[in-house]
Design a protein around this motif. Structure first.
Motif, PDB file in Angstrom:
ATOM      1  N   ILE A  58       3.055   7.740   5.054  1.00  0.00           N
ATOM      2  CA  ILE A  58       2.214   8.891   4.722  1.00  0.00           C
ATOM      3  C   ILE A  58       2.006   9.778   5.943  1.00  0.00           C
ATOM      4  CG2 ILE A  58      -0.083   9.617   3.954  1.00  0.00           C
ATOM      5  CD1 ILE A  58      -0.158   7.026   2.262  1.00  0.00           C
ATOM      6  N   ALA A  73      -5.108   9.422  -0.036  1.00  0.00           N
ATOM      7  CA  ALA A  73      -4.345   8.176   0.087  1.00  0.00           C
ATOM      8  C   ALA A  73      -4.683   7.465   1.400  1.00  0.00           C
ATOM      9  CB  ALA A  73      -2.848   8.459   0.001  1.00  0.00           C
ATOM     10  N   GLU A 101      -2.663  13.562   0.482  1.00  0.00           N
ATOM     11  CA  GLU A 101      -2.429  12.760   1.695  1.00  0.00           C
ATOM     12  C   GLU A 101      -3.745  12.195   2.228  1.00  0.00           C
ATOM     13  OE1 GLU A 101       1.324  15.489   3.282  1.00  0.00           O
ATOM     14  OE2 GLU A 101      -0.690  15.723   4.116  1.00  0.00           O
ATOM     15  N   SER A 128      -5.902   1.709  -3.312  1.00  0.00           N
ATOM     16  CA  SER A 128      -5.073   2.397  -2.318  1.00  0.00           C
ATOM     17  C   SER A 128      -3.607   2.449  -2.752  1.00  0.00           C
ATOM     18  CB  SER A 128      -5.208   1.743  -0.942  1.00  0.00           C
ATOM     19  OG  SER A 128      -4.996   0.363  -0.995  1.00  0.00           O
ATOM     20  N   LEU A 183       2.632   1.813   4.539  1.00  0.00           N
ATOM     21  CA  LEU A 183       2.096   2.963   3.815  1.00  0.00           C
ATOM     22  C   LEU A 183       1.482   3.976   4.777  1.00  0.00           C
ATOM     23  CD1 LEU A 183       0.470   1.410   0.605  1.00  0.00           C
ATOM     24  CD2 LEU A 183       2.482   2.893   0.744  1.00  0.00           C
ATOM     25  N   SER A 199      -1.654   5.964  -3.251  1.00  0.00           N
ATOM     26  CA  SER A 199      -0.363   6.160  -2.583  1.00  0.00           C
ATOM     27  C   SER A 199       0.720   6.499  -3.597  1.00  0.00           C
ATOM     28  CB  SER A 199       0.018   4.903  -1.807  1.00  0.00           C
ATOM     29  OG  SER A 199      -0.907   4.621  -0.785  1.00  0.00           O
TER      30      SER A 199
END
Length: 321
Positions: free
Chosen positions: A269, A196, A193, A210, A265, A214
């Motif tokens: 996340i 990302a 996490e 990125s 995103l 992800s």
């Protein structure tokens, strides 16, 4: 249950591509997919193929009725795209037509085969329509089905054993006592996490790096969630998102779309991070499914942005739940 289909299941499985081609090559199905900007290949690979596999597995008694994660994910995507119920019907009913067409071509279509195909497919469609109506018009989830659970007549005549319904609400503390899970794999998600989010926040717009970070995170999340029956829906939609991120033609989009992808995103996340902590670390969540709807909705919206032929998204259309 489905003895006539079972007698011919090897033939059916060996001709999966033929049946899928029959289904998706009907002119009206192609037209319906097109007018709803559903990429033909995407729909075939992510949904049609898996619906076929699950139907066959039910015939072979390898899966219980009601354990298919594909339908819920598909309907959530349909809802986000505002696909009308009439179009859902057109797409669904032609799967039955393709099975009947294939059976006729291969001289295995008799009264018993017709009856069983209709039972297998029609009650499936009934469940799809009922769940989509609940999801779309009432904005709520009902017990998901892959083959209908609602007809007592079907249960009596076919002696189909229905899957045990899930509890409406289970606290994190209770859930963690009930499962045997290696908490080490949960802890590993924390590092992914952070990696990302760091990759995303280093730049104003999303970058190839990125996207890769992800995708790796969502792939690992999907693997972990797939170990737990309760989170099959979320696992499958993360698998689709991971695939779309890996296949995405990054160089073909403008800065506005990159900005929208960045927003989504970050939100997804961050929500996954909060969800993981409240269920598996602090155990403070009163309902383990408290964030499912928000996550599924945000993921579906990002998937629409990433889908082939859908890379033009107006910032005003972005919505969070």
């Amino acid at each position: 249950m489905f003895n006539a289909i079972l007698k011919n299941v090897v033939l059916i499985e060996n001709n999966k591509d033929t049946i899928l081609n029959l289904w998706l090559d009907y002119d009206i199905v192609k037209k319906t997919l097109c007018q709803n900007t559903l990429n033909h290949t995407f729909f075939r690979d992510k949904f049609a193929s898996k619906v076929f596999d699950f139907a066959v597995s039910v015939v072979k008694t390898e899966n219980q009725i009601g354990s298919c994660p594909v339908i819920t994910v598909m309907l959530m995507l349909f809802k986000k795209k505002n696909i009308p119920l009439s179009d859902i019907f057109i797409i669904c009913v032609h799967l039955k037509n393709s099975f009947l067409h294939f059976s006729f071509q291969n001289k295995i279509l008799d009264d018993e085969m017709i009856n069983e195909i209709c039972i297998l497919m029609d009650y499936n469609f009934e469940g799809v329509i009922r769940d989509y109506t609940a999801m779309y018009y009432h904005d709520e989830y009902r017990e998901k089905t892959c083959l209908s659970k609602s007809s007592m007549a079907l249960q009596n005549t076919q002696e189909i054993q229905l899957a045990t319904p899930r509890l409406l609400s289970t606290s994190a503390k209770v859930y963690l006592q009930e499962i045997d899970l290696d908490m080490g794999i949960i802890a590993e998600l924390n590092e992914l996490e952070s990696e990302a989010l760091d990759a995303i926040e280093q730049n104003e717009y999303i970058t190839k790096n990125s996207l890769v970070e992800s995708a790796n995170l969502f792939e690992q999340y999907s693997k972990v969630l797939n170990m737990m029956y309760e989170f099959e829906d979320l696992s499958y939609t993360l698998t689709i998102l991971k695939d779309l991120l890996k296949e995405f033609k990054f160089d073909s989009i403008d800065d506005e779309t990159r900005y929208v992808i960045t927003i989504y995103l970050k939100a997804i996340i961050s929500d996954l991070q909060s969800w993981r902590m409240s269920i598996f670390i602090t155990g403070e969540a009163e309902d383990i499914h408290y964030l499912d709807k928000t996550l599924m909705s945000s993921i579906a919206q990002l998937e629409i942005t990433l889908m082939p032929g859908n890379n033009n998204v107006n910032e005003d259309e972005v919505e969070f739940f």
